[in-house]
Design a protein around this motif. Sequence first.
Motif, PDB file in Angstrom:
ATOM      1  N   LYS A  62      32.416  40.222  39.917  1.00  0.00           N
ATOM      2  CA  LYS A  62      32.408  40.811  38.580  1.00  0.00           C
ATOM      3  C   LYS A  62      31.294  41.844  38.433  1.00  0.00           C
ATOM      4  O   LYS A  62      31.451  42.844  37.736  1.00  0.00           O
ATOM      5  N   TRP A  63      30.172  41.579  39.099  1.00  0.00           N
ATOM      6  CA  TRP A  63      29.019  42.471  38.934  1.00  0.00           C
ATOM      7  C   TRP A  63      28.972  43.579  39.961  1.00  0.00           C
ATOM      8  O   TRP A  63      28.546  44.692  39.662  1.00  0.00           O
ATOM      9  N   GLU A  64      29.369  43.284  41.195  1.00  0.00           N
ATOM     10  CA  GLU A  64      29.273  44.310  42.251  1.00  0.00           C
ATOM     11  C   GLU A  64      30.371  44.052  43.286  1.00  0.00           C
ATOM     12  O   GLU A  64      30.132  43.454  44.350  1.00  0.00           O
ATOM     13  N   PRO A  65      31.608  44.485  43.003  1.00  0.00           N
ATOM     14  CA  PRO A  65      32.739  44.159  43.890  1.00  0.00           C
ATOM     15  C   PRO A  65      32.689  44.841  45.251  1.00  0.00           C
ATOM     16  O   PRO A  65      33.455  44.463  46.141  1.00  0.00           O
ATOM     17  N   SER A  66      31.806  45.827  45.427  1.00  0.00           N
ATOM     18  CA  SER A  66      31.777  46.571  46.695  1.00  0.00           C
ATOM     19  C   SER A  66      30.885  45.935  47.751  1.00  0.00           C
ATOM     20  O   SER A  66      30.690  46.523  48.811  1.00  0.00           O
ATOM     21  N   ILE A  67      30.330  44.756  47.495  1.00  0.00           N
ATOM     22  CA  ILE A  67      29.460  44.107  48.479  1.00  0.00           C
ATOM     23  C   ILE A  67      30.244  43.833  49.764  1.00  0.00           C
ATOM     24  O   ILE A  67      31.320  43.223  49.718  1.00  0.00           O
ATOM     25  N   PRO A  68      29.736  44.253  50.921  1.00  0.00           N
ATOM     26  CA  PRO A  68      30.432  43.972  52.189  1.00  0.00           C
ATOM     27  C   PRO A  68      30.609  42.467  52.399  1.00  0.00           C
ATOM     28  O   PRO A  68      29.730  41.676  52.062  1.00  0.00           O
ATOM     29  N   ASN A  69      31.765  42.084  52.931  1.00  0.00           N
ATOM     30  CA  ASN A  69      32.103  40.694  53.261  1.00  0.00           C
ATOM     31  C   ASN A  69      32.334  39.820  52.033  1.00  0.00           C
ATOM     32  O   ASN A  69      32.603  38.624  52.179  1.00  0.00           O
ATOM     33  N   LEU A  70      32.257  40.372  50.834  1.00  0.00           N
ATOM     34  CA  LEU A  70      32.422  39.536  49.643  1.00  0.00           C
ATOM     35  C   LEU A  70      33.815  38.932  49.576  1.00  0.00           C
ATOM     36  O   LEU A  70      33.974  37.716  49.377  1.00  0.00           O
ATOM     37  N   ASP A  71      34.844  39.750  49.741  1.00  0.00           N
ATOM     38  CA  ASP A  71      36.207  39.220  49.667  1.00  0.00           C
ATOM     39  C   ASP A  71      36.460  38.180  50.746  1.00  0.00           C
ATOM     40  O   ASP A  71      37.127  37.168  50.507  1.00  0.00           O
ATOM     41  N   ARG A  72      35.940  38.426  51.926  1.00  0.00           N
ATOM     42  CA  ARG A  72      36.121  37.453  53.013  1.00  0.00           C
ATOM     43  C   ARG A  72      35.463  36.129  52.652  1.00  0.00           C
ATOM     44  O   ARG A  72      36.081  35.060  52.735  1.00  0.00           O
ATOM     45  N   ASN A  73      34.205  36.184  52.245  1.00  0.00           N
ATOM     46  CA  ASN A  73      33.492  34.952  51.908  1.00  0.00           C
ATOM     47  C   ASN A  73      34.128  34.235  50.731  1.00  0.00           C
ATOM     48  O   ASN A  73      34.260  33.004  50.720  1.00  0.00           O
ATOM     49  N   TRP A  74      34.525  34.998  49.719  1.00  0.00           N
ATOM     50  CA  TRP A  74      35.143  34.406  48.525  1.00  0.00           C
ATOM     51  C   TRP A  74      36.480  33.756  48.880  1.00  0.00           C
ATOM     52  O   TRP A  74      36.754  32.611  48.511  1.00  0.00           O
TER      53      TRP A  74
END
Length: 733
Positions: free
Chosen positions: A452-464
Amino acid sequence: MMPLRISRGTFLAAALAIAMPAFAAQKPAKRAKSAARSTAPTPRSAMAKTDTAQQHFDSAQTYQLAGDFDRAAKQYRRAIAIGLDHLGNLRAARQDYPGAEQLLQQAMAADPDDPDPAVDLAITELYSGDMPKAETDAKTVLQKNPDHFRARALLGKIDFLQGNHQAAADELHAALGLATDFDIAYSLALADLELKKTSLAIVLFDEMKNSLPETAQLHVLIGRAFLATGYPQLATREFEHATTLGPKYPHVHFYLGLASLLSARAPDVPRGESQLELAEAEKSLQEAIRLQPQDLRAFFYLGQCYTSEQQWAKAADAYRSVIKLTPPAQQMDAAMAGAVEGLAEALRKLGKNEEAAAESAKAQRIRATLQNDGASAAGSDTGKANGDSNQQELHSMMLRPGDSKPYDARAEAAYTKSVSLLLGQAYHNLGVIDARASRYTQAAEEFSQAAKWEPSIPNLDRNWGVSAFRAQKYDEAAGPLERQLRRTPNDLSIREMLGLCYYMGDKFAESAETLRSVLGQLPDNAGLLYAAGVSLVRSGDAKNGARVFSRMLEKNQNVPAVHLMLGQAYAQEQNYPEALAEFARALELDPHIAEAHYYSGMVALKQGKLDTSADQFQQELSVNPGYIPAEYQLGYVRLQMREADAAIPLLQDVVSRQPNHSDAHYELGKALLEQGKVKDAIQDLETSIRLHPTDYGYYQLSVAYRREGRANDADQAMVMYQKFRPKPHLPRQ
């Protein structure tokens, strides 16, 4: 009747055994730029809060790199709480109280040990009008933090607003002993003035004058305190001093005029002195109007000056200006009523009785409307109709003792931008810590907040996606896994998890499409292979589905769960002989395996073998007690065999344990109707319709209503039956 189901429980654990990708932490965030000073109800520096949040974030990363994850998590939570707390205050500053409360509650959840967000939430509740909740929350903070000066000051303000001035003075005095603060000192002085302890208030004001720069603003604030608490002479001195320091300071001439007017009206003032005060009031109010020609408050009090001096024509003109300047939305409030009444009095004195009567009638209509609406007939806004309401003025000063600065949207936008990166990375790294400790549900929530705050963080979608999958939150996992797979289409583990998520959501076509290209690469995981096989078959790709099932059988010949899965797949394809053979093989390997007898019974039921199906459902309940699908189907079969006495207790037990089982309610209602228990039947049939409207349900309900003598209800149910009844297919001409 319930259709054949695909069971997921037997292979879920196996499916979750697929390879687990590693969780990647994020590199340190760039230092956020400081924002402008907050205009929120709690006037604390945005710069200080940004820097403090960054300090905790930096400490967290140091601990994380050193492997001290517990301390790292604590520092991340502290940074998150500080950032959300200040964002909540900024929302409150623009009076977005629901948004502010949401952010402050999130701050409290992030760091329950930090009392500041709880105090700011209480302040926001007070500003939004929920004083009881604000008082409760302030007291809760003080129970754990008795020396929290802001919470104690807030409680003192609430006591003041409730009219308990002695309690307010006690709390504010205690707060002032904990921290030197202008707001607290000013609020304490107001409480002392209300308690008629003028000397104590003057001492506090003198301390303010000695410790702060001498400005018109300071003297206006002190003058307003004296004016609102009934000391117009003391107020006049302060306003006069303010005019020498800032002749054009906003509203200073208005307040000076008002103080002079109230001094002239004091009962112990000699007539000569009163006339002088009225002249000063007139002069100051005219100057206020010259500087601010749209200030209807100044016109109103100028009208009162002229009334006191019996200058009726001028009074009438002043009141007409009030009426003209009043916005349309306020044409029917107490302010307008007071101005109209003043105009009516002036017109009567001028001998214009007809006009005066019309204005009096208008004022009466406004008063009547206010009374019907539950509004106070007295003036409700500072400087309007029936004079300054001291309580309203005190309420305003208690909440905002300083001159309120206008809301700065750019300052909020700048702070939001600067802190969003910090919040996103703090939530993300906190999620990594929790995921590595197998706290997947908590990690998934933290990754979702990071997005919600910073969707462009690398690996975020993978970790989530991985965390949500491991937490069995398949619907939530699908979105981030989809995005990650688009970035890395060759990532087999992500593809496998996404395929399983689709399968668990009955999205068989999507699951098949996701897994079809890697069927030969899938590991020998029974759950994963079964999901792939069923998805392929259900989406029409029987050839590839058969390949997967054959592979499962080759690799797992003596595993009962595999035969159970194969049997279910055959049953779905109506290959009943093969299905029964697989169920029998599963029971041969494990006589107590759950659902094998159930699915054997379902196949027998499809084949019309009621005795066999009843026996299988009964055996399922012996090895799997309380299994609702088997109990329902046994009840259904008993009804088909005309054994209602045996069926009804089974169905009653099903609806008692699963009240939303619409089919069970329908079958039970139908059985009760056949036994002549019409009222009980209607109750179950109505429940079935409410849960899941069907044509056959409405038909049975219509029959029950008619037997009950409820002809109109029966007709209505029949109308609904016709509405839900499938329409016959008409051939094209």
